[in-house]
Design a protein around this motif. Structure first.
Motif, PDB file in Angstrom:
ATOM      1  N   GLY A 189       0.796  -1.220   0.000  1.00  0.00           N
ATOM      2  CA  GLY A 189       0.000   0.000   0.000  1.00  0.00           C
ATOM      3  C   GLY A 189       0.827   1.268   0.000  1.00  0.00           C
ATOM      4  O   GLY A 189       0.296   2.361  -0.014  1.00  0.00           O
ATOM      5  N   HIS A 190       2.142   1.128   0.015  1.00  0.00           N
ATOM      6  CA  HIS A 190       3.010   2.300   0.037  1.00  0.00           C
ATOM      7  C   HIS A 190       3.282   2.854  -1.355  1.00  0.00           C
ATOM      8  O   HIS A 190       3.587   4.019  -1.511  1.00  0.00           O
ATOM      9  N   ILE A 191       3.191   2.014  -2.351  1.00  0.00           N
ATOM     10  CA  ILE A 191       3.507   2.426  -3.713  1.00  0.00           C
ATOM     11  C   ILE A 191       2.351   2.034  -4.622  1.00  0.00           C
ATOM     12  O   ILE A 191       1.824   0.931  -4.533  1.00  0.00           O
ATOM     13  N   MET A 192       1.972   2.953  -5.495  1.00  0.00           N
ATOM     14  CA  MET A 192       0.957   2.643  -6.507  1.00  0.00           C
ATOM     15  C   MET A 192       1.635   2.637  -7.860  1.00  0.00           C
ATOM     16  O   MET A 192       2.390   3.548  -8.198  1.00  0.00           O
ATOM     17  N   LYS A 193       1.386   1.619  -8.638  1.00  0.00           N
ATOM     18  CA  LYS A 193       1.992   1.487  -9.946  1.00  0.00           C
ATOM     19  C   LYS A 193       1.242   2.360 -10.945  1.00  0.00           C
ATOM     20  O   LYS A 193       0.025   2.332 -11.008  1.00  0.00           O
ATOM     21  N   ALA A 194       1.985   3.141 -11.717  1.00  0.00           N
ATOM     22  CA  ALA A 194       1.372   3.971 -12.754  1.00  0.00           C
ATOM     23  C   ALA A 194       0.924   3.080 -13.903  1.00  0.00           C
ATOM     24  O   ALA A 194       1.570   2.076 -14.197  1.00  0.00           O
ATOM     25  N   PRO A 195      -0.179   3.420 -14.555  1.00  0.00           N
ATOM     26  CA  PRO A 195      -0.613   2.591 -15.682  1.00  0.00           C
ATOM     27  C   PRO A 195       0.416   2.664 -16.794  1.00  0.00           C
ATOM     28  O   PRO A 195       0.898   3.724 -17.143  1.00  0.00           O
ATOM     29  N   GLY A 196       0.767   1.516 -17.314  1.00  0.00           N
ATOM     30  CA  GLY A 196       1.754   1.445 -18.382  1.00  0.00           C
ATOM     31  C   GLY A 196       1.261   0.544 -19.485  1.00  0.00           C
ATOM     32  O   GLY A 196       0.076   0.220 -19.577  1.00  0.00           O
ATOM     33  N   ALA A 197       2.175   0.111 -20.302  1.00  0.00           N
ATOM     34  CA  ALA A 197       1.812  -0.721 -21.445  1.00  0.00           C
ATOM     35  C   ALA A 197       1.226  -2.057 -20.985  1.00  0.00           C
ATOM     36  O   ALA A 197       0.324  -2.592 -21.615  1.00  0.00           O
ATOM     37  N   ALA A 198       1.733  -2.596 -19.893  1.00  0.00           N
ATOM     38  CA  ALA A 198       1.242  -3.890 -19.433  1.00  0.00           C
ATOM     39  C   ALA A 198      -0.192  -3.797 -18.919  1.00  0.00           C
ATOM     40  O   ALA A 198      -0.973  -4.724 -19.068  1.00  0.00           O
ATOM     41  N   GLN A 199      -0.565  -2.676 -18.319  1.00  0.00           N
ATOM     42  CA  GLN A 199      -1.892  -2.532 -17.747  1.00  0.00           C
ATOM     43  C   GLN A 199      -2.884  -1.924 -18.738  1.00  0.00           C
ATOM     44  O   GLN A 199      -4.051  -1.810 -18.445  1.00  0.00           O
ATOM     45  N   GLY A 200      -2.415  -1.520 -19.901  1.00  0.00           N
ATOM     46  CA  GLY A 200      -3.295  -0.913 -20.888  1.00  0.00           C
ATOM     47  C   GLY A 200      -3.414   0.571 -20.653  1.00  0.00           C
ATOM     48  O   GLY A 200      -3.152   1.080 -19.575  1.00  0.00           O
ATOM     49  N   ARG A 201      -3.808   1.285 -21.702  1.00  0.00           N
ATOM     50  CA  ARG A 201      -3.907   2.727 -21.588  1.00  0.00           C
ATOM     51  C   ARG A 201      -5.179   3.179 -22.286  1.00  0.00           C
ATOM     52  O   ARG A 201      -5.456   2.788 -23.393  1.00  0.00           O
ATOM     53  N   GLN A 202      -5.951   3.989 -21.602  1.00  0.00           N
ATOM     54  CA  GLN A 202      -7.175   4.510 -22.190  1.00  0.00           C
ATOM     55  C   GLN A 202      -6.888   5.899 -22.742  1.00  0.00           C
ATOM     56  O   GLN A 202      -6.298   6.735 -22.065  1.00  0.00           O
ATOM     57  N   GLU A 203      -7.318   6.107 -23.981  1.00  0.00           N
ATOM     58  CA  GLU A 203      -7.122   7.414 -24.589  1.00  0.00           C
ATOM     59  C   GLU A 203      -8.349   8.274 -24.358  1.00  0.00           C
ATOM     60  O   GLU A 203      -9.474   7.788 -24.395  1.00  0.00           O
ATOM     61  N   SER A 204      -8.132   9.522 -24.153  1.00  0.00           N
ATOM     62  CA  SER A 204      -9.251  10.431 -23.990  1.00  0.00           C
ATOM     63  C   SER A 204      -9.894  10.654 -25.351  1.00  0.00           C
ATOM     64  O   SER A 204      -9.308  10.384 -26.398  1.00  0.00           O
ATOM     65  N   ALA A 205     -11.122  11.142 -25.340  1.00  0.00           N
ATOM     66  CA  ALA A 205     -11.836  11.392 -26.589  1.00  0.00           C
ATOM     67  C   ALA A 205     -11.103  12.445 -27.417  1.00  0.00           C
ATOM     68  O   ALA A 205     -11.003  12.329 -28.643  1.00  0.00           O
TER      69      ALA A 205
END
Length: 108
Positions: free
Chosen positions: A43-59
């Motif tokens: 709970g001390h570190i949160m992983k930033a979304p990257g290529a492995a977790q997928g990326r959502q593009e804004s409209a």
């Protein structure tokens, strides 16, 4: 240790080594992944979304990408037309202009 029995020093000892082996890359990557999982689970570190977790593009980003692709396609089309043979026959010129969607008569 030299033939005289004395130590040659750390620099001379390093010069004798030809390779430094740090282990396999796969093993190192597994260790890094395990460390990341432990840190995230704590709970001390949160992983930033990257290529492995997928990326959502804004409209907005999606529209900008589509607009860019459309402009690039138009540019490539225009670029390919520049290197076409230019006809001199009047009927062929008119047919080619119609094919490109350009006006046949500019003034009149």
């Amino acid at each position: 240790v030299c033939s005289s029995g004395q130590s040659r020093g750390p620099i001379a000892a390093m010069a004798d080594k030809r390779h430094i082996y740090h282990g396999s890359l796969d093993q190192r990557m597994r260790e890094d992944d395990a460390f990341d999982e432990k840190a995230e689970a704590s709970g001390h570190i949160m992983k930033a979304p990257g290529a492995a977790q997928g990326r959502q593009e804004s409209a907005t980003m999606n529209r900008a990408r589509q607009e860019h692709e459309r402009k690039m396609a138009a540019f490539e089309s225009q670029k390919s037309r520049q290197f076409d043979a230019v006809p001199t026959n009047d009927l062929q010129v008119k047919a080619r202009l119609r094919e490109y969607g350009e006006p046949i008569c500019m003034f009149g």
